[in-house]
Design an enzyme around this catalytic site. Structure first.
Site, PDB file in Angstrom:
ATOM      1  N   THR A   1     -10.130 -14.280  32.206  1.00 37.73           N
ATOM      2  CA  THR A   1     -11.145 -12.672  31.488  1.00 37.73           C
ATOM      3  C   THR A   1     -11.659 -12.327  31.899  1.00 37.73           C
ATOM      4  O   THR A   1     -13.055 -12.625  32.946  1.00 37.73           O
ATOM      5  CB  THR A   1     -11.998 -13.194  29.943  1.00 37.73           C
ATOM      6  OG1 THR A   1     -11.630 -13.749  29.201  1.00 37.73           O
ATOM      7  CG2 THR A   1     -12.543 -11.582  29.884  1.00 37.73           C
TER       8      THR A   1
ATOM      9  N   LYS B   1      -9.089 -22.838  32.214  1.00 34.53           N
ATOM     10  CA  LYS B   1      -9.222 -21.523  30.967  1.00 34.53           C
ATOM     11  C   LYS B   1      -8.081 -21.827  29.988  1.00 34.53           C
ATOM     12  O   LYS B   1      -6.937 -20.941  30.519  1.00 34.53           O
ATOM     13  CB  LYS B   1     -10.289 -21.158  31.401  1.00 34.53           C
ATOM     14  CG  LYS B   1     -10.298 -20.238  30.331  1.00 34.53           C
ATOM     15  CD  LYS B   1     -11.111 -19.181  30.782  1.00 34.53           C
ATOM     16  CE  LYS B   1     -11.960 -17.764  29.912  1.00 34.53           C
ATOM     17  NZ  LYS B   1     -12.533 -16.997  30.097  1.00 34.53           N
TER      18      LYS B   1
ATOM     19  N   GLU C   1     -21.454 -27.322  26.751  1.00 33.61           N
ATOM     20  CA  GLU C   1     -21.443 -25.932  26.732  1.00 33.61           C
ATOM     21  C   GLU C   1     -22.085 -24.606  25.846  1.00 33.61           C
ATOM     22  O   GLU C   1     -21.897 -25.069  24.375  1.00 33.61           O
ATOM     23  CB  GLU C   1     -19.643 -24.874  28.067  1.00 33.61           C
ATOM     24  CG  GLU C   1     -19.040 -25.152  27.141  1.00 33.61           C
ATOM     25  CD  GLU C   1     -17.363 -24.951  27.153  1.00 33.61           C
ATOM     26  OE1 GLU C   1     -17.304 -24.305  28.293  1.00 33.61           O
ATOM     27  OE2 GLU C   1     -16.714 -25.744  26.729  1.00 33.61           O
TER      28      GLU C   1
HETATM   29  C1  LIG Z   1     -15.317 -22.224  26.406  1.00 32.37           C
HETATM   30  C2  LIG Z   1     -16.017 -21.355  27.915  1.00 32.37           C
HETATM   31  N1  LIG Z   1     -16.435 -21.925  28.311  1.00 32.37           N
HETATM   32  C3  LIG Z   1     -17.214 -21.337  29.635  1.00 32.37           C
HETATM   33  C4  LIG Z   1     -17.236 -19.644  29.664  1.00 32.37           C
HETATM   34  C5  LIG Z   1     -17.773 -19.289  30.202  1.00 32.37           C
HETATM   35  O1  LIG Z   1     -16.968 -19.003  31.709  1.00 32.37           O
HETATM   36  P1  LIG Z   1     -16.334 -17.501  33.012  1.00 32.37           P
HETATM   37  O2  LIG Z   1     -17.795 -17.616  33.724  1.00 32.37           O
HETATM   38  O3  LIG Z   1     -15.306 -17.722  33.430  1.00 32.37           O
HETATM   39  O4  LIG Z   1     -16.811 -16.531  32.448  1.00 32.37           O
HETATM   40  C6  LIG Z   1     -16.270 -19.336  28.858  1.00 32.37           C
HETATM   41  C7  LIG Z   1     -16.036 -18.003  29.199  1.00 32.37           C
HETATM   42  O5  LIG Z   1     -15.409 -17.095  28.353  1.00 32.37           O
HETATM   43  C8  LIG Z   1     -15.596 -19.877  27.708  1.00 32.37           C
HETATM   44  O6  LIG Z   1     -14.650 -19.782  26.877  1.00 32.37           O
END
Ligand SMILES: Cc1ncc(COP(=O)(O)O)c(C=O)c1O
Length: 271
Positions: A29, A140, A173
C-alpha cells in the site's frame, strides 16, 4: 477510481486466481504524492523479498514500469499493488509455469484526523493474537484474516488503532502499523522474526535513527514493558507517525523523540 489488471485498465479478474483461492500473493500500500510513489525502493524491495521467499517469479522491471506509469496517472492518493501467483486449476501445488498477476488500485488519500498526529491516539488492546510462522514473518502477504478479526473487535471511533500481541502475549505491532517504544532515549521495536509485517516506515525510521546515533533495540517486548516506556508511537507508510497517548487506562505525553522523528519525516518525506 483508477484500476489496472496486468498493466492495462480493467476491473475484472479470473476466478482461477490463486490470490483469491489461497491468498497466494503479496501486496503493498503505497502513498502517492505529486504523481510519485513515496518510499518506492523500500516497497519494491519488500515485495521482491516476498516473491523470492514464496517462489513467485515476478518480473521486477515490468512491475516497476507499471507502478510508475500508474502513479503518474493517479497523481495523489494511495496505490494498492497486489501481486498473485496468477491462475491455476484445483489443488495447492504451485504451478511450475506461474504467470504472476499484477493489480493496481488507486484510491483517494485517507481522511485521518490531524489530531492523530498532533495529540496522539488511544490504542485498543486487541484480544486476537498473531500466530507464529517464521516462513511468512515480515512479509505483507495476502492472508490478513488475523487483522480482519482484530479490526472487528472495536467500533468505538475513540480508538484509532489496535495493539496486537502474539500467542505468548509479546507485543508485536498495530493492526495496520508498527509500534515503537522510547525508554531513556532509546528506540525499541519488536523483533518480527516470528510474526508481524516489517513495515517500510519502520525500516525508514530505523535507518534514520542509526544515521543520527539514536540507540535502537529490536527485540521481544512484554506487554508490561509498554507501561514503563516514556513514549509510544505507531507508524506506517500512509500516515507517518502517530503518538500513542492512551492504552489500558495508562496515559503518555507526546514525547520529545516522537516529535523529533515526526520533524525528520516532515523535512525529508514531506509528511
Ligand atoms: C499488519 C501491518 N503491520 C505493519 C504495517 C505498516 O507497514 P508500512 O510501514 O509498510 O505501511 C501495516 C501496513 O498496512 C500492516 O498492515
Amino acid at each position: 477510481m483508477l484500476r489496472w489488471v496486468d498493466g492495462r485498465p480493467g476491473e475484472t479478474l479470473s476466478s482461477l486466481d490463486r490470490g483469491l483461492a489461497y491468498g497466494d500473493g503479496l501486496f503493498e500500500t503505497i502513498a502517492v504524492c505529486h504523481a510519485r510513489p513515496r518510499l518506492l525502493e523500500y516497497h519494491l524491495q519488500r515485495l521482491a523479498d516476498g516473491c523470492r521467499r514464496l517462489s513467485i517469479p515476478l518480473d521486477a522491471k515490468l512491475l516497476r514500469a507499471e507502478l510508475l506509469a500508474f502513479t503518474g496517472e493517479l497523481g495523489e492518493g494511495v496505490a494498492k499493488l497486489i501481486v498473485t501467483r496468477g491462475d491455476a486449476g484445483r489443488g495447492y501445488a504451485p504451478p511450475a509455469e506461474a504467470e504472476p498477476r499484477r493489480l493496481l488500485l488507486g484510491s483517494p488519500w485517507p481522511s485521518y484526523p490531524d489530531a492523530n498526529a498532533t495529540q496522539g491516539i488511544e490504542l485498543f488492546p486487541c484480544a486476537t493474537r498473531l500466530a507464529e510462522q517464521p516462513l511468512l514473518a515480515g512479509l505483507k502477504h495476502l492472508n490478513r484474516l488475523e487483522q480482519v478479526i482484530a479490526r472487528g473487535e472495536w467500533q468505538d471511533p475513540r480508538f484509532a488503532e489496535g495493539l496486537m500481541r502474539d500467542l505468548s502475549g509479546r507485543v508485536v505491532e498495530g493492526v495496520f502499523s508498527n509500534l515503537f517504544l522510547v525508554r531513556q532515549g532509546r528506540l525499541i521495536t519488536a523483533d518480527l522474526g516470528r510474526c508481524g509485517v516489517a513495515g517500510v516506515m519502520r525500516r525508514w525510521l530505523l535507518e534514520q535513527a542509526a544515521a543520527r546515533q539514536i540507540a535502537v533495540e529490536i527485540r521481544d517486548i512484554d506487554y508490561a514493558e509498554l507501561f514503563r516506556a516514556d513514549e509510544l508511537f505507531l507508524c506506517n507508510s500512509l500516515y507517518g507517525i502517530w503518538p500513542v497517548c492512551r492504552l489500558d487506562r495508562h496515559d503518555w505525553p507526546v514525547g520529545a523523540l516522537t516529535r523529533k522523528l515526526q520533524g525528520i519525516l516532515r523535512t525529508l518525506l514531506d509528511f
